[in-house]
Design a protein around this motif. Sequence first.
Motif, PDB file in Angstrom:
ATOM      1  N   UNK A 233       0.859  -1.186   0.000  1.00 45.86           N
ATOM      2  CA  UNK A 233       0.000   0.000   0.000  1.00 45.86           C
ATOM      3  C   UNK A 233       0.893   1.233   0.000  1.00 45.86           C
ATOM      4  N   UNK A 234       0.649   2.148  -0.932  1.00 49.91           N
ATOM      5  CA  UNK A 234       1.444   3.372  -1.045  1.00 49.91           C
ATOM      6  C   UNK A 234       0.550   4.560  -0.730  1.00 49.91           C
TER       7      UNK A 234
ATOM      8  N   UNK B 112       9.001  -2.139  -7.769  1.00 45.59           N
ATOM      9  CA  UNK B 112       7.987  -3.020  -7.178  1.00 45.59           C
ATOM     10  C   UNK B 112       7.434  -3.985  -8.216  1.00 45.59           C
ATOM     11  N   UNK B 113       7.180  -3.487  -9.417  1.00 41.43           N
ATOM     12  CA  UNK B 113       6.686  -4.366 -10.483  1.00 41.43           C
ATOM     13  C   UNK B 113       7.732  -5.419 -10.850  1.00 41.43           C
ATOM     14  N   UNK B 114       9.010  -5.040 -10.839  1.00 42.65           N
ATOM     15  CA  UNK B 114      10.082  -5.989 -11.151  1.00 42.65           C
ATOM     16  C   UNK B 114      10.081  -7.158 -10.167  1.00 42.65           C
ATOM     17  N   UNK B 115       9.725  -6.862  -8.917  1.00 38.96           N
ATOM     18  CA  UNK B 115       9.667  -7.909  -7.891  1.00 38.96           C
ATOM     19  C   UNK B 115       8.284  -8.556  -7.814  1.00 38.96           C
ATOM     20  N   UNK B 116       7.468  -8.326  -8.854  1.00 36.35           N
ATOM     21  CA  UNK B 116       6.116  -8.905  -8.927  1.00 36.35           C
ATOM     22  C   UNK B 116       5.261  -8.497  -7.733  1.00 36.35           C
ATOM     23  N   UNK B 117       5.379  -7.224  -7.367  1.00 32.69           N
ATOM     24  CA  UNK B 117       4.585  -6.669  -6.275  1.00 32.69           C
ATOM     25  C   UNK B 117       3.562  -5.701  -6.854  1.00 32.69           C
ATOM     26  N   UNK B 118       2.332  -5.835  -6.420  1.00 35.39           N
ATOM     27  CA  UNK B 118       1.268  -4.943  -6.869  1.00 35.39           C
ATOM     28  C   UNK B 118       1.244  -3.689  -6.002  1.00 35.39           C
ATOM     29  N   UNK B 119       1.159  -2.537  -6.658  1.00 32.89           N
ATOM     30  CA  UNK B 119       1.077  -1.259  -5.950  1.00 32.89           C
ATOM     31  C   UNK B 119      -0.389  -0.934  -5.684  1.00 32.89           C
ATOM     32  N   UNK B 120      -0.721  -0.707  -4.415  1.00 33.76           N
ATOM     33  CA  UNK B 120      -2.098  -0.383  -4.026  1.00 33.76           C
ATOM     34  C   UNK B 120      -2.119   1.061  -3.525  1.00 33.76           C
ATOM     35  N   UNK B 121      -2.661   1.999  -4.306  1.00 37.69           N
ATOM     36  CA  UNK B 121      -2.636   3.407  -3.902  1.00 37.69           C
ATOM     37  C   UNK B 121      -3.750   3.759  -2.922  1.00 37.69           C
ATOM     38  N   UNK B 122      -3.426   4.644  -1.979  1.00 39.42           N
ATOM     39  CA  UNK B 122      -4.423   5.210  -1.067  1.00 39.42           C
ATOM     40  C   UNK B 122      -4.216   6.718  -1.058  1.00 39.42           C
TER      41      UNK B 122
ATOM     42  N   UNK C 139       8.478   7.177 -11.083  1.00 42.36           N
ATOM     43  CA  UNK C 139       8.185   5.946 -11.811  1.00 42.36           C
ATOM     44  C   UNK C 139       9.167   4.839 -11.450  1.00 42.36           C
ATOM     45  N   UNK C 140      10.412   5.229 -11.138  1.00 39.37           N
ATOM     46  CA  UNK C 140      11.423   4.230 -10.805  1.00 39.37           C
ATOM     47  C   UNK C 140      11.039   3.359  -9.620  1.00 39.37           C
ATOM     48  N   UNK C 141      10.417   3.943  -8.599  1.00 42.93           N
ATOM     49  CA  UNK C 141      10.001   3.168  -7.426  1.00 42.93           C
ATOM     50  C   UNK C 141       8.896   2.178  -7.797  1.00 42.93           C
ATOM     51  N   UNK C 142       7.977   2.623  -8.655  1.00 39.10           N
ATOM     52  CA  UNK C 142       6.906   1.736  -9.119  1.00 39.10           C
ATOM     53  C   UNK C 142       7.494   0.592  -9.939  1.00 39.10           C
ATOM     54  N   UNK C 143       8.447   0.926 -10.818  1.00 35.79           N
ATOM     55  CA  UNK C 143       9.069  -0.093 -11.666  1.00 35.79           C
ATOM     56  C   UNK C 143       9.772  -1.158 -10.827  1.00 35.79           C
TER      57      UNK C 143
END
Length: 263
Positions: free
Chosen positions: A34-35, A48-58, A42-46
């Motif tokens: 959860x972010x 997380x995606x590289x590690x197969x982690x889903x970003x959940x925005x709040x 974008x680098x931080x999102x990339x």
Amino acid sequence: NNNNNNNIVTGLSVRSLFDLFLLSKSYPKGSEIIVVPPITIQGMIDIMHFHDIKVVPVDIMAPPSQDDGYSIGVDLNAVKARITDRTVAIMVVHVFGMVTTLDQQMVDMRTLSDQFGLDVIEDCAECYSGLSSSSSSSVRSYCGNSNADISFFSFGTIKTSTALGGGVAIVRDPNNNDTSVPLSSSCDKTRKHWKPAAVMAEDMKRLQYSLFGQQSNREYLWKVLKAIIIRCVAHSPLLCGICYLLLTCLGLDFDAIVTSAIR
């Protein structure tokens, strides 16, 4: 500062340190972080995606009053509503150098994360403003919150406190801190992917030297020279205009080149 100096990890950037943190944690594929607020590069999102982690925005909430000069508010109820069986961490982002949570909110965040066995990650990339604790100072000194498992600070070229690159991660055992407000009674060892701070810091250091190595003096000198050139051009509208026209005529993206140069 009550942190053990051995639990402070220096790196090439916040992005590389965050990558090391996720490598050390080895969260399962499909995990969620959860972010809040959901404002980051974008680098931080990339990563997380590289590690197969889903970003959940709040999203953020409005501050309770105009007198609240250091917080734009985090909606803990909204954070709790987004927690699922796949959630492994909550990332608190301090946007544009502004601390987005009050101290009590971080205590409540810690209690909530302990309830669900989650890590608390603090992205303080733009927050560092020195170590002064003087009450007369017009700038609030912020070195991370003791309720976070890890706090990241950046010293990149465009940061207020710059070293023309580099980052620092402070790794903690939050429930072992001596604070005036009691934390959750749950034990750290019940958390899903818990590691002692000392072990986590050593893992990150070991991975860093094996994956990234150490920046050479020549590489840093090149950063210094680039910063001098950028400063000279940026302070001269004429030079800036000439560079823009030349790059445009060559079919190059001026913004992309400048962004790349300051990374």
